[in-house]
Design a protein around this motif. Structure first.
Motif, PDB file in Angstrom:
ATOM      1  N   TYR A  30      32.288  62.683  42.360  1.00 18.34           N
ATOM      2  CA  TYR A  30      32.312  61.269  42.687  1.00 18.34           C
ATOM      3  C   TYR A  30      33.609  60.865  43.392  1.00 18.34           C
ATOM      4  CZ  TYR A  30      28.522  61.231  39.287  1.00 18.34           C
ATOM      5  OH  TYR A  30      27.380  61.480  38.602  1.00 18.34           O
ATOM      6  N   GLY A  31      33.441  60.049  44.422  1.00 22.49           N
ATOM      7  CA  GLY A  31      34.606  59.525  45.110  1.00 22.49           C
ATOM      8  C   GLY A  31      35.236  58.381  44.346  1.00 22.49           C
ATOM      9  N   SER A  32      34.413  57.660  43.606  1.00 21.16           N
ATOM     10  CA  SER A  32      34.923  56.534  42.829  1.00 21.16           C
ATOM     11  C   SER A  32      33.958  56.246  41.682  1.00 21.16           C
ATOM     12  CB  SER A  32      35.056  55.292  43.711  1.00 21.16           C
ATOM     13  OG  SER A  32      35.508  54.186  42.965  1.00 21.16           O
ATOM     14  N   VAL A  33      34.527  55.897  40.541  1.00 23.17           N
ATOM     15  CA  VAL A  33      33.727  55.437  39.408  1.00 23.17           C
ATOM     16  C   VAL A  33      34.271  54.077  38.984  1.00 23.17           C
ATOM     17  CG1 VAL A  33      33.228  57.781  38.643  1.00 23.17           C
ATOM     18  CG2 VAL A  33      35.193  56.584  37.702  1.00 23.17           C
ATOM     19  N   ALA A  34      33.396  53.226  38.514  1.00 20.93           N
ATOM     20  CA  ALA A  34      33.828  51.857  38.225  1.00 20.93           C
ATOM     21  C   ALA A  34      32.999  51.231  37.120  1.00 20.93           C
ATOM     22  CB  ALA A  34      33.718  51.001  39.487  1.00 20.93           C
ATOM     23  N   TRP A  35      33.573  50.189  36.525  1.00 22.64           N
ATOM     24  CA  TRP A  35      32.891  49.369  35.539  1.00 22.64           C
ATOM     25  C   TRP A  35      32.827  47.933  36.055  1.00 22.64           C
ATOM     26  CZ3 TRP A  35      30.306  50.921  31.285  1.00 22.64           C
ATOM     27  CH2 TRP A  35      30.567  52.192  30.788  1.00 22.64           C
ATOM     28  N   PHE A  36      31.678  47.316  35.836  1.00 21.22           N
ATOM     29  CA  PHE A  36      31.459  45.932  36.212  1.00 21.22           C
ATOM     30  C   PHE A  36      30.862  45.194  35.017  1.00 21.22           C
ATOM     31  CE2 PHE A  36      32.037  46.210  40.822  1.00 21.22           C
ATOM     32  CZ  PHE A  36      31.966  47.586  41.005  1.00 21.22           C
ATOM     33  N   ARG A  37      30.809  43.891  35.113  1.00 20.36           N
ATOM     34  CA  ARG A  37      30.100  43.114  34.104  1.00 20.36           C
ATOM     35  C   ARG A  37      29.478  41.901  34.772  1.00 20.36           C
ATOM     36  NH1 ARG A  37      35.242  40.810  30.589  1.00 20.36           N
ATOM     37  NH2 ARG A  37      35.985  39.269  32.132  1.00 20.36           N
ATOM     38  N   GLN A  38      28.459  41.387  34.099  1.00 15.79           N
ATOM     39  CA  GLN A  38      27.801  40.196  34.606  1.00 15.79           C
ATOM     40  C   GLN A  38      27.398  39.313  33.435  1.00 15.79           C
ATOM     41  OE1 GLN A  38      24.550  40.928  37.330  1.00 15.79           O
ATOM     42  NE2 GLN A  38      24.763  38.880  38.199  1.00 15.79           N
ATOM     43  N   ALA A  39      27.974  38.134  33.406  1.00  8.53           N
ATOM     44  CA  ALA A  39      27.628  37.149  32.396  1.00  8.53           C
ATOM     45  C   ALA A  39      26.489  36.274  32.911  1.00  8.53           C
ATOM     46  CB  ALA A  39      28.855  36.300  32.063  1.00  8.53           C
ATOM     47  N   PRO A  40      25.741  35.647  32.032  1.00 10.56           N
ATOM     48  CA  PRO A  40      24.630  34.788  32.472  1.00 10.56           C
ATOM     49  C   PRO A  40      25.092  33.718  33.436  1.00 10.56           C
ATOM     50  CG  PRO A  40      24.509  35.166  30.114  1.00 10.56           C
ATOM     51  CD  PRO A  40      25.818  35.744  30.568  1.00 10.56           C
ATOM     52  N   GLY A  41      24.396  33.613  34.555  1.00  7.40           N
ATOM     53  CA  GLY A  41      24.708  32.588  35.539  1.00  7.40           C
ATOM     54  C   GLY A  41      25.914  32.872  36.403  1.00  7.40           C
ATOM     55  N   LYS A  42      26.495  34.062  36.251  1.00  5.59           N
ATOM     56  CA  LYS A  42      27.696  34.405  37.027  1.00  5.59           C
ATOM     57  C   LYS A  42      27.440  35.632  37.884  1.00  5.59           C
ATOM     58  CE  LYS A  42      31.102  32.390  33.890  1.00  5.59           C
ATOM     59  NZ  LYS A  42      32.380  32.626  33.159  1.00  5.59           N
ATOM     60  N   GLU A  43      28.287  35.801  38.879  1.00  3.02           N
ATOM     61  CA  GLU A  43      28.192  36.970  39.738  1.00  3.02           C
ATOM     62  C   GLU A  43      28.732  38.203  39.020  1.00  3.02           C
ATOM     63  OE1 GLU A  43      28.617  34.798  44.113  1.00  3.02           O
ATOM     64  OE2 GLU A  43      30.158  36.184  43.396  1.00  3.02           O
ATOM     65  N   ARG A  44      28.298  39.362  39.491  1.00  3.71           N
ATOM     66  CA  ARG A  44      28.804  40.607  38.928  1.00  3.71           C
ATOM     67  C   ARG A  44      30.282  40.744  39.278  1.00  3.71           C
ATOM     68  NH1 ARG A  44      24.885  45.698  38.811  1.00  3.71           N
ATOM     69  NH2 ARG A  44      23.693  43.974  37.883  1.00  3.71           N
ATOM     70  N   GLU A  45      31.073  41.075  38.265  1.00  3.54           N
ATOM     71  CA  GLU A  45      32.526  41.130  38.395  1.00  3.54           C
ATOM     72  C   GLU A  45      33.028  42.561  38.251  1.00  3.54           C
ATOM     73  OE1 GLU A  45      34.463  39.249  35.112  1.00  3.54           O
ATOM     74  OE2 GLU A  45      36.476  39.374  35.986  1.00  3.54           O
ATOM     75  N   GLY A  46      33.840  42.999  39.179  1.00  9.47           N
ATOM     76  CA  GLY A  46      34.458  44.310  39.076  1.00  9.47           C
ATOM     77  C   GLY A  46      35.597  44.269  38.081  1.00  9.47           C
ATOM     78  N   LEU A  47      35.633  45.228  37.162  1.00 10.29           N
ATOM     79  CA  LEU A  47      36.642  45.259  36.101  1.00 10.29           C
ATOM     80  C   LEU A  47      37.690  46.336  36.328  1.00 10.29           C
ATOM     81  CD1 LEU A  47      34.293  44.911  33.009  1.00 10.29           C
ATOM     82  CD2 LEU A  47      35.470  43.093  34.272  1.00 10.29           C
ATOM     83  N   SER A  48      37.224  47.536  36.602  1.00  6.46           N
ATOM     84  CA  SER A  48      38.149  48.644  36.736  1.00  6.46           C
ATOM     85  C   SER A  48      37.482  49.775  37.497  1.00  6.46           C
ATOM     86  CB  SER A  48      38.586  49.140  35.352  1.00  6.46           C
ATOM     87  OG  SER A  48      39.547  50.154  35.475  1.00  6.46           O
ATOM     88  N   CYS A  49      38.285  50.549  38.185  1.00  8.17           N
ATOM     89  CA  CYS A  49      37.757  51.682  38.939  1.00  8.17           C
ATOM     90  C   CYS A  49      38.795  52.784  39.019  1.00  8.17           C
ATOM     91  CB  CYS A  49      37.314  51.262  40.331  1.00  8.17           C
ATOM     92  SG  CYS A  49      38.604  50.520  41.331  1.00  8.17           S
ATOM     93  N   ILE A  50      38.304  53.979  39.201  1.00  5.37           N
ATOM     94  CA  ILE A  50      39.163  55.128  39.453  1.00  5.37           C
ATOM     95  C   ILE A  50      38.684  55.789  40.728  1.00  5.37           C
ATOM     96  CG2 ILE A  50      39.972  57.382  38.667  1.00  5.37           C
ATOM     97  CD1 ILE A  50      39.517  56.540  35.830  1.00  5.37           C
ATOM     98  N   ARG A  51      39.535  55.864  41.693  1.00  2.69           N
ATOM     99  CA  ARG A  51      39.212  56.563  42.939  1.00  2.69           C
ATOM    100  C   ARG A  51      39.778  57.975  42.870  1.00  2.69           C
ATOM    101  NH1 ARG A  51      41.774  54.528  47.458  1.00  2.69           N
ATOM    102  NH2 ARG A  51      43.467  53.835  46.089  1.00  2.69           N
ATOM    103  N   THR A  52      38.956  58.933  43.190  1.00  2.00           N
ATOM    104  CA  THR A  52      39.449  60.298  43.301  1.00  2.00           C
ATOM    105  C   THR A  52      40.504  60.327  44.388  1.00  2.00           C
ATOM    106  OG1 THR A  52      37.284  61.103  42.644  1.00  2.00           O
ATOM    107  CG2 THR A  52      38.765  62.691  43.654  1.00  2.00           C
ATOM    108  N   TYR A  53      41.533  61.084  44.178  1.00  6.46           N
ATOM    109  CA  TYR A  53      42.651  61.210  45.120  1.00  6.46           C
ATOM    110  C   TYR A  53      43.515  59.955  45.170  1.00  6.46           C
ATOM    111  CZ  TYR A  53      39.454  64.847  46.642  1.00  6.46           C
ATOM    112  OH  TYR A  53      38.575  65.887  46.671  1.00  6.46           O
ATOM    113  N   SER A  54      43.372  59.093  44.179  1.00  6.91           N
ATOM    114  CA  SER A  54      44.241  57.925  44.129  1.00  6.91           C
ATOM    115  C   SER A  54      45.354  58.162  43.105  1.00  6.91           C
ATOM    116  CB  SER A  54      43.444  56.690  43.733  1.00  6.91           C
ATOM    117  OG  SER A  54      43.008  56.788  42.385  1.00  6.91           O
ATOM    118  N   ASN A  55      46.280  57.240  43.082  1.00 10.44           N
ATOM    119  CA  ASN A  55      47.428  57.378  42.180  1.00 10.44           C
ATOM    120  C   ASN A  55      47.118  56.923  40.767  1.00 10.44           C
ATOM    121  OD1 ASN A  55      49.086  58.392  44.194  1.00 10.44           O
ATOM    122  ND2 ASN A  55      49.691  56.356  44.868  1.00 10.44           N
ATOM    123  N   GLY A  56      46.041  56.199  40.581  1.00 12.09           N
ATOM    124  CA  GLY A  56      45.718  55.710  39.256  1.00 12.09           C
ATOM    125  C   GLY A  56      44.609  54.689  39.310  1.00 12.09           C
ATOM    126  N   PRO A  57      44.202  54.176  38.147  1.00  9.29           N
ATOM    127  CA  PRO A  57      43.104  53.214  38.098  1.00  9.29           C
ATOM    128  C   PRO A  57      43.514  51.847  38.621  1.00  9.29           C
ATOM    129  CG  PRO A  57      44.012  53.557  35.919  1.00  9.29           C
ATOM    130  CD  PRO A  57      44.682  54.543  36.808  1.00  9.29           C
TER     131      PRO A  57
END
Length: 126
Positions: A30-57
């Motif tokens: 995987y080039g990137s893995v991530a977590w998102f969340r979506q509350a009722p009536g709200k847009e999906r929100e990006g929480l955290s991700c790890i990119r391969t070959y990056s310095n950190g999350p």
């Protein structure tokens, strides 16, 4: 690729949960893995991700210092450790992956991901 998210549940404010996301393929691909969340009536929100070959999350400001993302390539699994949970953290949580590399600015953008888990519900009571 199939992603299976688990670990959601009901927790009191201030408590902790650890979400898991098991992948059918090799997580090292995987080039990137991530977590998102979506509350009722709200847009999906990006929480955290790890990119391969990056310095950190990368973390969204809303969870920085409270949530920790990690990945275990040997187990083809990614995790989201959630501490100091608040009622406003209540949502359906999703894991997502992509095979190709991604720039930093797009890592938390839902449109960057094609492969998604089914979601796991987290409810934080006050």
């Amino acid at each position: 690729v199939q992603l299976q998210a688990s670990g959601g549940g009901l927790v009191q404010a201030g408590g902790s949960l650890r979400l898991s996301c098991a992948a059918s393929g090799s997580a090292s691909d995987y080039g990137s893995v991530a977590w998102f969340r979506q509350a009722p009536g709200k847009e999906r929100e990006g929480l955290s991700c790890i990119r391969t070959y990056s310095n950190g999350p990368t973390y969204a400001d809303s969870v920085k210092g409270r949530f920790t993302i990690s990945r275990d390539n040997a187990k083809n699994t990614m995790y989201l450790q959630m501490n100091s949970l608040k009622p406003e953290d209540t949502a359906v949580y999703y894991c997502a992956v992509r095979f190709t590399r991604i720039v930093y600015s797009m890592c938390l953008d839902p449109s960057s991901y094609v492969h998604w888990g089914q979601g796991t519900l987290v409810t934080v009571s006050s």
